[in-house]
Write a protein that holds these residues in place. Structure first.
Motif, PDB file in Angstrom:
ATOM      1  N   UNK A  40       0.864  -1.178   0.000  1.00 15.36           N
ATOM      2  CA  UNK A  40       0.000   0.000   0.000  1.00 15.36           C
ATOM      3  C   UNK A  40       0.899   1.226   0.000  1.00 15.36           C
ATOM      4  N   UNK A  41       0.396   2.298  -0.533  1.00 21.98           N
ATOM      5  CA  UNK A  41       1.142   3.553  -0.608  1.00 21.98           C
ATOM      6  C   UNK A  41       0.247   4.674  -0.118  1.00 21.98           C
ATOM      7  N   UNK A  42       0.810   5.567   0.653  1.00 22.69           N
ATOM      8  CA  UNK A  42       0.037   6.703   1.135  1.00 22.69           C
ATOM      9  C   UNK A  42       0.931   7.657   1.913  1.00 22.69           C
ATOM     10  N   UNK A  43       0.301   8.606   2.554  1.00 19.67           N
ATOM     11  CA  UNK A  43       1.027   9.558   3.394  1.00 19.67           C
ATOM     12  C   UNK A  43       1.245   8.959   4.771  1.00 19.67           C
ATOM     13  N   UNK A  44       2.209   9.485   5.498  1.00 18.17           N
ATOM     14  CA  UNK A  44       2.550   8.971   6.821  1.00 18.17           C
ATOM     15  C   UNK A  44       1.321   8.785   7.688  1.00 18.17           C
ATOM     16  N   UNK A  45       0.465   9.775   7.751  1.00 19.01           N
ATOM     17  CA  UNK A  45      -0.705   9.698   8.635  1.00 19.01           C
ATOM     18  C   UNK A  45      -1.666   8.598   8.221  1.00 19.01           C
ATOM     19  N   UNK A  46      -1.604   8.169   6.964  1.00 15.91           N
ATOM     20  CA  UNK A  46      -2.504   7.127   6.478  1.00 15.91           C
ATOM     21  C   UNK A  46      -1.961   5.723   6.722  1.00 15.91           C
ATOM     22  N   UNK A  47      -0.674   5.587   6.924  1.00 13.84           N
ATOM     23  CA  UNK A  47      -0.070   4.268   7.014  1.00 13.84           C
ATOM     24  C   UNK A  47       0.552   3.986   8.374  1.00 13.84           C
ATOM     25  N   UNK A  48       1.358   4.891   8.892  1.00 11.72           N
ATOM     26  CA  UNK A  48       2.176   4.576  10.056  1.00 11.72           C
ATOM     27  C   UNK A  48       1.665   5.112  11.381  1.00 11.72           C
ATOM     28  N   UNK A  49       0.561   5.795  11.400  1.00 10.08           N
ATOM     29  CA  UNK A  49       0.023   6.298  12.659  1.00 10.08           C
ATOM     30  C   UNK A  49      -1.056   5.350  13.171  1.00 10.08           C
ATOM     31  N   UNK A  50      -1.544   5.624  14.341  1.00  7.10           N
ATOM     32  CA  UNK A  50      -2.642   4.827  14.898  1.00  7.10           C
ATOM     33  C   UNK A  50      -3.850   4.855  13.965  1.00  7.10           C
ATOM     34  N   UNK A  51      -4.068   5.970  13.310  1.00  7.17           N
ATOM     35  CA  UNK A  51      -5.165   6.117  12.352  1.00  7.17           C
ATOM     36  C   UNK A  51      -5.057   5.089  11.225  1.00  7.17           C
ATOM     37  N   UNK A  52      -3.856   4.708  10.860  1.00  8.87           N
ATOM     38  CA  UNK A  52      -3.638   3.772   9.768  1.00  8.87           C
ATOM     39  C   UNK A  52      -3.643   2.312  10.179  1.00  8.87           C
TER      40      UNK A  52
END
Length: 79
Positions: A40-52
């Motif tokens: 998957x590819x995305x912005x930091x907040x979409x992948x590596x945070x709790x949100x992701x």
């Protein structure tokens, strides 16, 4: 590669595009060999945070499901 084997995934940290990150997980066959991967590819907040977290879990489930269809039986390799 040993870190990738230990973690069960690999990631690209904005190596090609600023603020764009990728996460890839293995797809295994009946022998337990890695034969492909999904990412998957995305912005930091979409992948590596709790949100992701949900996105990461969906990728893990997808790779596990494909691997199962290829005969892989060791679920522990996706934890």
């Amino acid at each position: 590669m040993s870190r990738v084997k230990q973690l069960g995934y690999t990631k690209d940290q904005a190596e090609h595009e600023k603020d764009v990150y990728c996460l890839a997980m293995p797809i295994r066959d009946y022998r337990g060999e890695i034969v492909a991967s999904a990412s998957i590819t995305g912005f930091t907040r979409e992948i590596y945070t709790e949100q992701g977290q949900g996105i990461r879990e969906a990728l893990k489930r997808t790779c596990a499901n494909i691997s199962t269809r290829l005969g892989h039986q060791n679920k522990e390799s996706f934890t």
